[in-house]
Design an enzyme around this catalytic site. Sequence first.
Site, PDB file in Angstrom:
ATOM      1  N   HIS A 175       0.792  -1.237   0.000  1.00 53.69           N
ATOM      2  CA  HIS A 175       0.000   0.000   0.000  1.00 53.69           C
ATOM      3  C   HIS A 175       0.818   1.278   0.000  1.00 53.69           C
ATOM      4  O   HIS A 175       0.234   2.365  -0.028  1.00 53.69           O
ATOM      5  CB  HIS A 175      -0.926   0.037   1.215  1.00 53.69           C
ATOM      6  CG  HIS A 175      -2.154  -0.802   1.053  1.00 53.69           C
ATOM      7  ND1 HIS A 175      -3.284  -0.351   0.426  1.00 53.69           N
ATOM      8  CD2 HIS A 175      -2.409  -2.078   1.435  1.00 53.69           C
ATOM      9  CE1 HIS A 175      -4.193  -1.309   0.436  1.00 53.69           C
ATOM     10  NE2 HIS A 175      -3.693  -2.367   1.033  1.00 53.69           N
ATOM     11  N   LYS A 186     -14.181   8.639  -5.308  1.00 47.87           N
ATOM     12  CA  LYS A 186     -15.484   8.993  -4.724  1.00 47.87           C
ATOM     13  C   LYS A 186     -15.944  10.347  -5.255  1.00 47.87           C
ATOM     14  O   LYS A 186     -17.116  10.529  -5.599  1.00 47.87           O
ATOM     15  CB  LYS A 186     -15.374   9.014  -3.191  1.00 47.87           C
ATOM     16  CG  LYS A 186     -15.164   7.630  -2.600  1.00 47.87           C
ATOM     17  CD  LYS A 186     -14.620   7.660  -1.178  1.00 47.87           C
ATOM     18  CE  LYS A 186     -14.078   6.282  -0.818  1.00 47.87           C
ATOM     19  NZ  LYS A 186     -13.276   6.276   0.416  1.00 47.87           N
ATOM     20  N   LYS A 224      -8.565  14.435   3.526  1.00 46.13           N
ATOM     21  CA  LYS A 224      -7.766  13.201   3.621  1.00 46.13           C
ATOM     22  C   LYS A 224      -6.877  13.358   4.843  1.00 46.13           C
ATOM     23  O   LYS A 224      -6.833  14.427   5.454  1.00 46.13           O
ATOM     24  CB  LYS A 224      -6.924  12.982   2.352  1.00 46.13           C
ATOM     25  CG  LYS A 224      -6.093  14.204   1.938  1.00 46.13           C
ATOM     26  CD  LYS A 224      -5.385  13.980   0.609  1.00 46.13           C
ATOM     27  CE  LYS A 224      -6.311  14.110  -0.562  1.00 46.13           C
ATOM     28  NZ  LYS A 224      -6.325  12.910  -1.421  1.00 46.13           N
ATOM     29  N   ARG A 225      -6.139  12.294   5.201  1.00 44.31           N
ATOM     30  CA  ARG A 225      -5.203  12.428   6.317  1.00 44.31           C
ATOM     31  C   ARG A 225      -4.228  13.578   6.049  1.00 44.31           C
ATOM     32  O   ARG A 225      -3.856  13.826   4.896  1.00 44.31           O
ATOM     33  CB  ARG A 225      -4.437  11.123   6.533  1.00 44.31           C
ATOM     34  CG  ARG A 225      -5.266  10.041   7.199  1.00 44.31           C
ATOM     35  CD  ARG A 225      -5.708  10.401   8.613  1.00 44.31           C
ATOM     36  NE  ARG A 225      -4.611  10.415   9.550  1.00 44.31           N
ATOM     37  CZ  ARG A 225      -4.413   9.502  10.508  1.00 44.31           C
ATOM     38  NH1 ARG A 225      -5.252   8.508  10.667  1.00 44.31           N
ATOM     39  NH2 ARG A 225      -3.389   9.595  11.326  1.00 44.31           N
ATOM     40  N   LYS A 262       0.867  14.616   1.032  1.00 42.80           N
ATOM     41  CA  LYS A 262      -0.432  14.961   0.427  1.00 42.80           C
ATOM     42  C   LYS A 262      -0.527  16.467   0.136  1.00 42.80           C
ATOM     43  O   LYS A 262      -1.463  16.928  -0.499  1.00 42.80           O
ATOM     44  CB  LYS A 262      -1.568  14.499   1.336  1.00 42.80           C
ATOM     45  CG  LYS A 262      -1.649  12.970   1.424  1.00 42.80           C
ATOM     46  CD  LYS A 262      -2.725  12.518   2.406  1.00 42.80           C
ATOM     47  CE  LYS A 262      -2.705  11.022   2.654  1.00 42.80           C
ATOM     48  NZ  LYS A 262      -3.312  10.242   1.552  1.00 42.80           N
ATOM     49  N   THR A 312      -8.353   6.693  -2.907  1.00 41.88           N
ATOM     50  CA  THR A 312      -9.716   6.246  -3.248  1.00 41.88           C
ATOM     51  C   THR A 312     -10.698   7.404  -3.097  1.00 41.88           C
ATOM     52  O   THR A 312     -11.771   7.385  -3.713  1.00 41.88           O
ATOM     53  CB  THR A 312     -10.156   5.058  -2.379  1.00 41.88           C
ATOM     54  OG1 THR A 312      -9.824   5.332  -1.021  1.00 41.88           O
ATOM     55  CG2 THR A 312      -9.472   3.778  -2.815  1.00 41.88           C
TER      56      THR A 312
END
Length: 857
Positions: free
Chosen positions: A378, A681, A569-570, A575, A677
């Site tokens: 992952h 969405k 998101k986290r 990110k 993911t």
Amino acid sequence: MSRPLSDQERRKQISIRGIVGAENVAELKRGFNRHLHFTLVKDRNVATPRDYFFALAHTVRDHLVGRWIRTQQHYYERDPKRIYYLSLEFYMGRTLQNTMINLGLQNACDEAVYQLGLDIEELEEIEEDAGLGNGGLGRLAACFLDSMATLGLAAYGYGIRYEYGIFNQKIRDGWQVEEADDWLRHGNPWEKARPEYMLPVHFYGRVEHSGTSAKWVDTQVVLALPYDTPVPGYMNNTVNTMRLWSARAPNDFNLRDFNVGDYIQAVLDRNLAENISRVLYPNDNFFEGKELRLKQEYFVVAATLQDIIRRFKASKFGSTDSVRTVFETFPDQVAIQLNDTHPAMAIPELMRIFVDIEKLPWSKAWDITKRTFAYTNHTVLPEALERWPVDLVEKLLPRHLQIIYEINQRHLDHIASLFPADVDRLRRMSLIEEGGTKRINMAHLCIVGSHAVNGVAKIHSEIVRTEVFKDFAELEPEKFQNKTNGITPRRWLLLCNPGLAELIAEKIGEDYVRDLSQLAKLHEFVDDDLFIREVAKVKQENKVKFALYLEKEYKVKINPSSMFDVHVKRIHEYKRQLMNCLHIITMYNRIKRDPVKLFVPRTVIIGGKAAPGYHMAKMIIKLINAVAQVVNNDPVVGSKLKVIFLENYRVSLAEKVIPATDLSEQISTAGTEASGTGNMKFMLNGALTIGTMDGANVEMAEEAGEENLFIFGMRVEDVAELDKEGYDAQQYYDRLPELKQAVDQIKSGFFSSNEPDLFKDVVNMLFHHDRFKVFADYEAYVKCQEKVSELYLNSKAWTKKVIRNIAAAGKFSSDRTIKEYARDIWHVEPSDLKIPPPNEPREVAEDRTPNGTAARA
């Protein structure tokens, strides 16, 4: 005579949310009143909203139980190959509405609850999220369970029943503060304790050798108590099981030693054993090598493998004995998928069972083990890879360390025979990392002990194959695969966006819910003016609803006609929430510089949790909130720009914000986000994506056409090139005046006037050790955002791109992902057999099973 139904009412009656039906409604009302009466008789006279929620949940659960028993009977009779999905995280969210949808009860429940004078949405809001995951990895596991049940696979999710899930995030004075998530305090209507399947798990002790056999002795025992949760497939009467283990101390815990003397202390010490399932570790993409975490990893693995072997041995077929005793057929009956390296101890544990207990020769045991396991990687971030200190494993699991050493020795002997004198290759490929603290590389253990290894998006699988595990892929190229992640359209469209789901069903029928590739039919309607208006209308309704929610919950007023620019998101440096923050400051400065110039109004919504020990992520949250404070209170800016930090982002909040989003931010540095993911969405729910060529963004652009996403920034090759020549943040700062202004404002205390150097660590990181190169992509990002604003002014052109994105989202169903795992890794075929519902005699089905067969677990 009753009036004829309108088209809209008729559509609702036969909608994808299930048939209303007077009998259904009456039956649900009876069930509801029965459960409510039982609660009140037991407890008190006046019902609370929570009593109503539990009455509804138990009523819906009643409709699950018969199907659950039938499904398990069906598996016992047919004895299909079982799929076991092992994961330390299952981020399930709420269960009530998902269950109603998958059983086709949503509309009937709506009507029944309405007739009882209650509001079903209010009841749904009472349910706690089952937050047993950190982010993508745990939510993926939850989507996979839904798809495996919908595809009729005999699948089981195995994990830990954490007493406390992912922490609740509070924002106080702009800082993240963590609170314990006591999600079980009111009880969980969906789980069933199964004490009859309780199993012992051993820790510590020592190994006794006699001849060729080994015995693990003098261990401490902890009991694993299973709790089962039903997992319904969509409208197929299949109900699979998620089994989560809870740790219990045996009754003689710390009392066997008669000279302890302190009985009270011994009973209090039971907590030490039971702490194993107390709390989820809140790290995402970060390895923290704590003893308790290793205990959790082995606890779930040891209990699960005993359960798998019990079920294998008790199986009806494949043996002339009453139980199977021959393990040659084990990989034909059992597939175990390891969700990242967290359950990697399953490999030495299965070897221990085969060699030490079942007395199989090593080579046979190893062949069976390899054919049973498959491993999903992952992440490629080095700090996320699990590397357990040998000393810790030796103390906690001494026999397993010996087995790992033996696996490694045989593995290295094989490498040496192929590459004589290549010592460096042996070092690189060893399961044991020497130098400093000796560590076990768990990813290497998983690769060596599995028959298949997969990444979770094309670009990620390529990086895994050609960079991270290059040596292994050269050795066994056939082992390495790609399985691009997906999301369940039941939760992420039907449940969270019923308006859009119904609109799509009107145009292309209802079958797309089980076959999302049918969304491609929407391409026919890209130029249909009525459809364009309807899609835009659904989005606007979702935005108004979310704006009202924000006003109610957070006391903030936002303009629903502004662009909703969402980054949830986290919180992690890779990110790049910081890049978004720099863009917000740039927009603010532009408005201040020229207040009369046309500016497309934006509401920037950022949300996500930071790991409690991750200092930089917590500083990023504080910075976003500090910037929001200045921007939102500047009268010159007014309603042109609003910044909101969404507190306590979680599954149930994602279900609200995603359908209301216009612009989805997917801006990780190329080569760092394995898949993502959330990106899928947003795409499915009619948002446009601004993103880098990273993770599944690449395939989203491939499916929809790059011109229908806002793609910007460095590609993987550019990042590699920049690494080679050396990334120099200063040169971007010197060259780009707007970047310089924004950074100077952060540095000078413009956003923290009481504490001017509050953000010095953030600024220092950006200049001197930013591994994720925020400044390098800043200019391209800002320019791309200008294109976004330009298009947003043309509502029709924007919505046409939205429709093209929805029409191209079919690939990203987790049903497609699971079909690929089933075909290429587990070697099973999905089944569209519909097990008869409990109110039909079993003989209706083509499978004739003897009456009275007890349901097996």
